[in-house]
Structure formats: structure tokens, C-alpha cells
Design a protein around this motif. Sequence first.
Motif, short mmCIF file in Angstrom:
data_model
loop_
_atom_site.label_atom_id
_atom_site.label_comp_id
_atom_site.label_asym_id
_atom_site.label_seq_id
_atom_site.Cartn_x
_atom_site.Cartn_y
_atom_site.Cartn_z
N ILE A 1 0.83 -1.21 0.00
CA ILE A 1 0.00 0.00 0.00
C ILE A 1 0.86 1.26 0.00
CG2 ILE A 1 -1.69 1.35 1.30
CD1 ILE A 1 -2.85 -1.29 2.32
N SER A 2 1.89 1.29 0.83
CA SER A 2 2.70 2.51 0.94
C SER A 2 3.46 2.79 -0.34
CB SER A 2 3.66 2.41 2.13
OG SER A 2 4.58 1.35 1.97
N GLN A 3 3.90 1.75 -1.03
CA GLN A 3 4.59 1.97 -2.31
C GLN A 3 3.63 2.54 -3.35
OE1 GLN A 3 7.69 -1.00 -3.66
NE2 GLN A 3 6.91 -2.17 -1.91
N ILE A 4 2.45 1.94 -3.46
CA ILE A 4 1.47 2.42 -4.44
C ILE A 4 1.00 3.83 -4.09
CG2 ILE A 4 -0.81 2.05 -5.45
CD1 ILE A 4 -0.38 -0.95 -5.11
N ALA A 5 0.72 4.08 -2.81
CA ALA A 5 0.23 5.39 -2.37
C ALA A 5 1.27 6.48 -2.61
CB ALA A 5 -0.15 5.34 -0.90
N SER A 6 2.54 6.09 -2.65
CA SER A 6 3.61 7.06 -2.88
C SER A 6 3.92 7.23 -4.36
CB SER A 6 4.87 6.63 -2.13
OG SER A 6 4.63 6.58 -0.73
N GLY A 7 3.15 6.55 -5.21
CA GLY A 7 3.29 6.74 -6.65
C GLY A 7 4.15 5.73 -7.37
N PHE B 1 -12.13 -9.55 3.57
CA PHE B 1 -10.75 -9.16 3.30
C PHE B 1 -10.73 -7.85 2.50
CE2 PHE B 1 -6.67 -10.09 0.81
CZ PHE B 1 -5.86 -9.59 1.82
N ASN B 2 -11.58 -7.76 1.49
CA ASN B 2 -11.68 -6.52 0.70
C ASN B 2 -12.02 -5.33 1.59
OD1 ASN B 2 -11.12 -7.82 -1.67
ND2 ASN B 2 -13.13 -7.56 -2.59
N ASN B 3 -12.98 -5.52 2.50
CA ASN B 3 -13.39 -4.43 3.38
C ASN B 3 -12.26 -4.00 4.31
OD1 ASN B 3 -15.96 -4.38 2.27
ND2 ASN B 3 -16.83 -5.76 3.80
N GLY B 4 -11.52 -4.99 4.82
CA GLY B 4 -10.39 -4.66 5.67
C GLY B 4 -9.30 -3.93 4.91
N LEU B 5 -9.06 -4.36 3.67
CA LEU B 5 -8.07 -3.68 2.83
C LEU B 5 -8.49 -2.24 2.55
CD1 LEU B 5 -7.05 -6.39 0.20
CD2 LEU B 5 -5.65 -5.49 2.07
N LYS B 6 -9.76 -2.03 2.28
CA LYS B 6 -10.24 -0.67 1.99
C LYS B 6 -10.00 0.26 3.18
CE LYS B 6 -13.82 -2.08 -1.32
NZ LYS B 6 -15.29 -2.24 -1.54
N LYS B 7 -10.28 -0.24 4.38
CA LYS B 7 -10.06 0.57 5.57
C LYS B 7 -8.57 0.86 5.77
CE LYS B 7 -14.16 -0.85 8.19
NZ LYS B 7 -14.66 0.53 8.44
N THR B 8 -7.75 -0.14 5.49
CA THR B 8 -6.30 0.03 5.64
C THR B 8 -5.76 1.01 4.61
OG1 THR B 8 -6.20 -2.27 6.42
CG2 THR B 8 -4.11 -1.22 5.81
N ILE B 9 -6.20 0.86 3.36
CA ILE B 9 -5.78 1.77 2.29
C ILE B 9 -6.19 3.21 2.62
CG2 ILE B 9 -6.21 2.41 -0.12
CD1 ILE B 9 -6.49 -0.67 -0.64
N GLU B 10 -7.41 3.37 3.08
CA GLU B 10 -7.92 4.71 3.42
C GLU B 10 -7.02 5.37 4.47
OE1 GLU B 10 -12.00 6.81 5.19
OE2 GLU B 10 -11.86 4.63 4.99
N TRP B 11 -6.59 4.59 5.46
CA TRP B 11 -5.73 5.14 6.51
C TRP B 11 -4.36 5.53 5.94
CZ3 TRP B 11 -1.04 3.98 8.79
CH2 TRP B 11 -0.76 4.60 10.01
N PHE B 12 -3.77 4.65 5.14
CA PHE B 12 -2.44 4.91 4.59
C PHE B 12 -2.44 6.08 3.61
CE2 PHE B 12 -1.10 0.87 6.34
CZ PHE B 12 0.26 1.03 6.53
N LYS C 1 -3.92 8.86 3.82
CA LYS C 1 -3.90 10.17 4.46
C LYS C 1 -2.44 10.63 4.56
CE LYS C 1 -8.11 9.33 7.10
NZ LYS C 1 -8.73 9.16 8.45
N PRO C 2 -2.13 11.82 4.04
CA PRO C 2 -0.74 12.27 3.98
C PRO C 2 0.01 12.20 5.30
CG PRO C 2 -2.14 13.72 2.69
CD PRO C 2 -3.06 12.78 3.41
N TYR C 3 -0.66 12.54 6.39
CA TYR C 3 0.00 12.50 7.70
C TYR C 3 0.46 11.09 8.05
CZ TYR C 3 0.53 12.54 12.78
OH TYR C 3 1.01 12.37 14.07
N ASN C 4 -0.40 10.12 7.78
CA ASN C 4 -0.06 8.73 8.09
C ASN C 4 1.02 8.21 7.15
OD1 ASN C 4 -2.01 8.71 10.12
ND2 ASN C 4 -3.61 8.03 8.71
N LEU C 5 0.87 8.48 5.86
CA LEU C 5 1.84 7.99 4.89
C LEU C 5 3.22 8.57 5.13
CD1 LEU C 5 2.17 6.23 2.34
CD2 LEU C 5 1.64 8.27 0.97
N SER C 6 3.29 9.76 5.68
CA SER C 6 4.59 10.41 5.93
C SER C 6 5.43 9.66 6.96
CB SER C 6 4.38 11.85 6.39
OG SER C 6 3.81 11.90 7.69
N LYS C 7 4.81 8.80 7.73
CA LYS C 7 5.53 8.04 8.75
C LYS C 7 6.24 6.82 8.16
CE LYS C 7 2.34 9.33 12.48
NZ LYS C 7 3.32 9.98 13.37
N TYR C 8 6.03 6.55 6.87
CA TYR C 8 6.55 5.33 6.26
C TYR C 8 7.61 5.66 5.20
CZ TYR C 8 2.87 2.79 8.62
OH TYR C 8 2.06 2.25 9.59
#
Length: 333
Positions: free
Chosen positions: A194-200, A306-317, A319-326
Amino acid sequence: MTRKVLVTGADGFIGSHLVESLLDNGYEVKPFCFYNSSGSWGWLEELCDEKSKELDVFLGDIRDPVCVKEAMKGCDMVFHLAALIGIPYSYIAARSYIETNIIGTLNVLEAAKDLGVSKIIHTSTSETYGTAQSVPINEKHPLSGQSPYSASKIGADQIALSFWHSFNIPVTVIRPFNTFGPRQSNRAVIPTIISQIASGAKKIELGSLSPTRDFTYVLDTCSAYIAIANSNKVTGKVINAASNFEISIGDTASLIASLMQSKVDLCTDSKRIRPINSEVNRLYGDNSLIKDLTDWQPKFSGKNGFNNGLKKTIEWFQKPYNLSKYKHNIYSI
């Protein structure tokens, strides 16, 4: 509910979510967090002010028996989660895993024995089973230490059960399968993807793609702990907390990319591959025992869950504030 409970490893991924769930269920919670010079509570820092004010945080070191006993005073129940968990790092620093996971568990048990704690819920891991010899994996499946990490957890589990057999200490071993969700470390595969994809990133670097896992959303894992805490049928038992759903790492990565509407290439990075005899090729858990002994029902089971859990996890990651920690572009063991 007025019972005061100690949660070791409360500053970590599962621990911080468990603290929140316990508060929501009326428990008085004393989080045990790893001592640091900045006084940080780890992921507990992310709790809202209202919940933070309810906490009696204790900073200490699970490897210190005096510290552990002091933290446990006044507590009726212990949720023991504190551990070193990164498998790759266990290849480098095996002694640290013995000292933290086995000696730390011994410290918890001895303190509980001296203080007369009413219940200890000790955290194991599905990694103790090694590659599945039969599926779904139930609690009678043989144990196999395929990494120093898993070996240390097998040792900790057996020490915990020995205190039940030897001293009648009320111990239950919970064995979660591949928990995932918000706040999880990048050492785990789902946050890595998730963090790799979210970072482009368009080229996603992973280890082996063929192993299968039984991913369990963190809120289901937390509800399993609480169900065990509320049951009078679990003492002296090992209990799986699994979703009873199996999917490969490669298919998981493709599913995440689809949910994030991103076209990516999956690449195997040699640095991320475990030694051949250490890789756990298949994990698929049987959760029938916990259902028999408690009122637990996973809310994120099967492919839809599993899809629903992934969606919640993706949504959290995302968020720029959260993603910045990774550090998505660095492979940290």
C-alpha cells in the motif's frame, strides 16, 4: 466492567488497537510501553485526547523482571503482546528475540504468579506452525521453528503453558494469523504494498509472491482477545484467531492495486526473500475452536471481508500524515 488490565506491547500495532477496543468495552487499561528517552507512547500517541486521558501508561522494559512486576501491580488481567516480531531481523539478532520473547514472557508469568493475576492472555503467532502440513491449520498442528523469530515464540508459548501445568497459573495462548490494518509496520507485506502504491510507485518490490497467508483484520484480532478474556472455557488452551481465508501474496498485491486503481508491476527483490528453508509457504487457519469456546465471530472474513479490511487500511495509509511516517523506498528489516 471495572477490571484493570495490563497490556504489554501497547505502543505497537496490535497493542494500540487492543487498548482502544478494551476502553470501548469498559475496561480500565494500563498500557505497558517500551521505555524511551522521549517518553513516547508509540502508536498510542494517535489516540484521541478523550481516550488518552483514560490511560495509566507505564514506560518500561519487558526484559526487566522488577519493572514488569511493578507495572502489573493492581492489575487483574494481563494481555501480553510485547515481542520482537520482524522475521528478517531475527536472522541477524537472534539473541535479542530470545531475551525479549522468551525471557520477557517468563518475567510476565513470574510476576503474575507472585501477584495472583486472574488471567493471562499470551500472544503467539501462526508462524509457529511453519509451512502447513495439513489445512486448515488447527491447534493440534505440529510446531516448526523455521526462523529464529518463530522458534522464540514457540519457546515463549511453551513457557506460558508450563506455568499452567506446573503452577495452575490461568494462562491462555492466542495464536493470531497474519493480522493487518492501520498502523502496521512496513515490515509486513500489506503496508509494504500500500505505501509503495500510495507514494506513486509503479514497480512494487516484494519478496516471494507464491506463499499464501490467512490475513485477519486487526479489529477481528482485537475482538478475539476480548472474547477470550470474557470466556471461562479457555484456560490452559492454545486458540487460533484466523479468518479462515487463504490468499497468495501475489494475488493480495494485485487486489490492493485494483482497489487503489493503480496499474503496477510486481517485482521480486532478492533482499526480501527468506532463506529457502525458512520461508513459510502456506498458512491457512482453522478458527472453529475459538468459535466453540467463545462468542467470537470475525466481521472481516472471506474475500468480501478481506476486501473491506483492505479498503479501511488503504484509506488510513492514503492520508498524507499517516503515509509520511513510512519510508516506502527503503527496505527496513
